[in-house]
Write an enzyme that holds these catalytic residues in place. Structure first.
Site, PDB file in Angstrom:
ATOM      1  N   ARG A  46      38.265  41.056  34.819  1.00 36.08           N
ATOM      2  CA  ARG A  46      38.056  42.417  35.337  1.00 36.08           C
ATOM      3  C   ARG A  46      38.645  43.472  34.416  1.00 36.08           C
ATOM      4  O   ARG A  46      39.721  43.284  33.864  1.00 36.08           O
ATOM      5  CB  ARG A  46      38.712  42.575  36.712  1.00 36.08           C
ATOM      6  CG  ARG A  46      37.888  41.968  37.808  1.00 36.08           C
ATOM      7  CD  ARG A  46      38.356  42.273  39.209  1.00 36.08           C
ATOM      8  NE  ARG A  46      38.927  43.579  39.392  1.00 36.08           N
ATOM      9  CZ  ARG A  46      39.995  43.801  40.147  1.00 36.08           C
ATOM     10  NH1 ARG A  46      40.608  42.808  40.757  1.00 36.08           N
ATOM     11  NH2 ARG A  46      40.451  45.018  40.299  1.00 36.08           N
TER      12      ARG A  46
ATOM     13  N   GLY B  71      46.097  41.324  31.842  1.00 27.28           N
ATOM     14  CA  GLY B  71      45.657  40.373  30.812  1.00 27.28           C
ATOM     15  C   GLY B  71      44.373  40.804  30.140  1.00 27.28           C
ATOM     16  O   GLY B  71      44.220  40.695  28.917  1.00 27.28           O
ATOM     17  N   CYS B  72      43.437  41.315  30.927  1.00 30.44           N
ATOM     18  CA  CYS B  72      42.151  41.747  30.387  1.00 30.44           C
ATOM     19  C   CYS B  72      42.324  42.957  29.467  1.00 30.44           C
ATOM     20  O   CYS B  72      41.654  43.068  28.443  1.00 30.44           O
ATOM     21  CB  CYS B  72      41.177  42.061  31.523  1.00 30.44           C
ATOM     22  SG  CYS B  72      40.845  40.617  32.565  1.00 30.44           S
ATOM     23  N   THR B  73      43.233  43.845  29.831  1.00 32.36           N
ATOM     24  CA  THR B  73      43.500  45.010  28.998  1.00 32.36           C
ATOM     25  C   THR B  73      44.105  44.577  27.667  1.00 32.36           C
ATOM     26  O   THR B  73      43.664  45.014  26.598  1.00 32.36           O
ATOM     27  CB  THR B  73      44.431  45.999  29.736  1.00 32.36           C
ATOM     28  OG1 THR B  73      43.782  46.418  30.944  1.00 32.36           O
ATOM     29  CG2 THR B  73      44.757  47.208  28.877  1.00 32.36           C
TER      30      THR B  73
ATOM     31  N   SER C 244      41.371  42.889  25.533  1.00 29.94           N
ATOM     32  CA  SER C 244      40.390  43.849  25.028  1.00 29.94           C
ATOM     33  C   SER C 244      40.978  44.729  23.929  1.00 29.94           C
ATOM     34  O   SER C 244      40.318  44.998  22.922  1.00 29.94           O
ATOM     35  CB  SER C 244      39.864  44.717  26.176  1.00 29.94           C
ATOM     36  OG  SER C 244      39.179  43.920  27.116  1.00 29.94           O
TER      37      SER C 244
END
Length: 153
Positions: A38, A43-45, A48
């Site tokens: 998401r 973690g995704c930030t 990315s």
């Protein structure tokens, strides 16, 4: 379940770069697809931002990089603007591509089961075959590991 040397499943998805990205149109270049759960989660930030910071190094090594999640284009655009991301993000809102790549999984969080994306990365060679797969990715050091694999192609 996909394996190394299998043909990468074809797709066409909307992109934060504008328009759509088709895997078939990327033949001739290595492609890195990182699937993440998401937008705007810790973690995704980090993942990315890591791919965005290394985007030029991937380009120098002959690879294009795309992030894929089920988030809408509006969420992707907000996420991109908020964190200054340069890596294009693709929206797989109906999870078809996630299912084709085997990353749409039943997860267990605090005893509750739900469906979501298992953080995974696929390296696709210039001929459109899967060269390497990372499943259940841990973010620290991952971008560097993928870059080394691209350079080794």
């Amino acid at each position: 379940m996909l394996d190394v040397s299998d043909p990468a499943p074809s797709f066409t998805l909307p992109s934060t770069e504008g328009g759509e990205v088709s895997l078939d149109s990327l033949r001739g270049s290595a492609v890195v697809l990182f699937f993440y759960p998401r937008d705007d989660t810790p973690g995704c930030t980090k993942e990315s931002i890591g791919f965005s910071e290394a985007l030029q190094a991937f380009a120098d090594a002959g690879a294009k990089v795309y992030g894929i999640s089920r988030d809408t284009m509006a969420k992707h655009e907000k996420f991109t603007a908020k964190h200054g991301l340069t890596t294009p993000l693709l929206s797989d809102a109906d999870s078809t591509v996630c299912e084709d790549y085997g990353v749409w999984k039943e997860k267990n969080l605090y005893g509750k089961k739900h469906w979501g994306i298992e953080r995974s990365t696929f390296l696709i060679d210039a001929e459109g075959h899967i060269a390497r797969i990372w499943r259940k990715v841990k973010v620290p050091g991952h971008v560097e590991e993928v870059l080394e694999a691209v350079k080794a192609l």
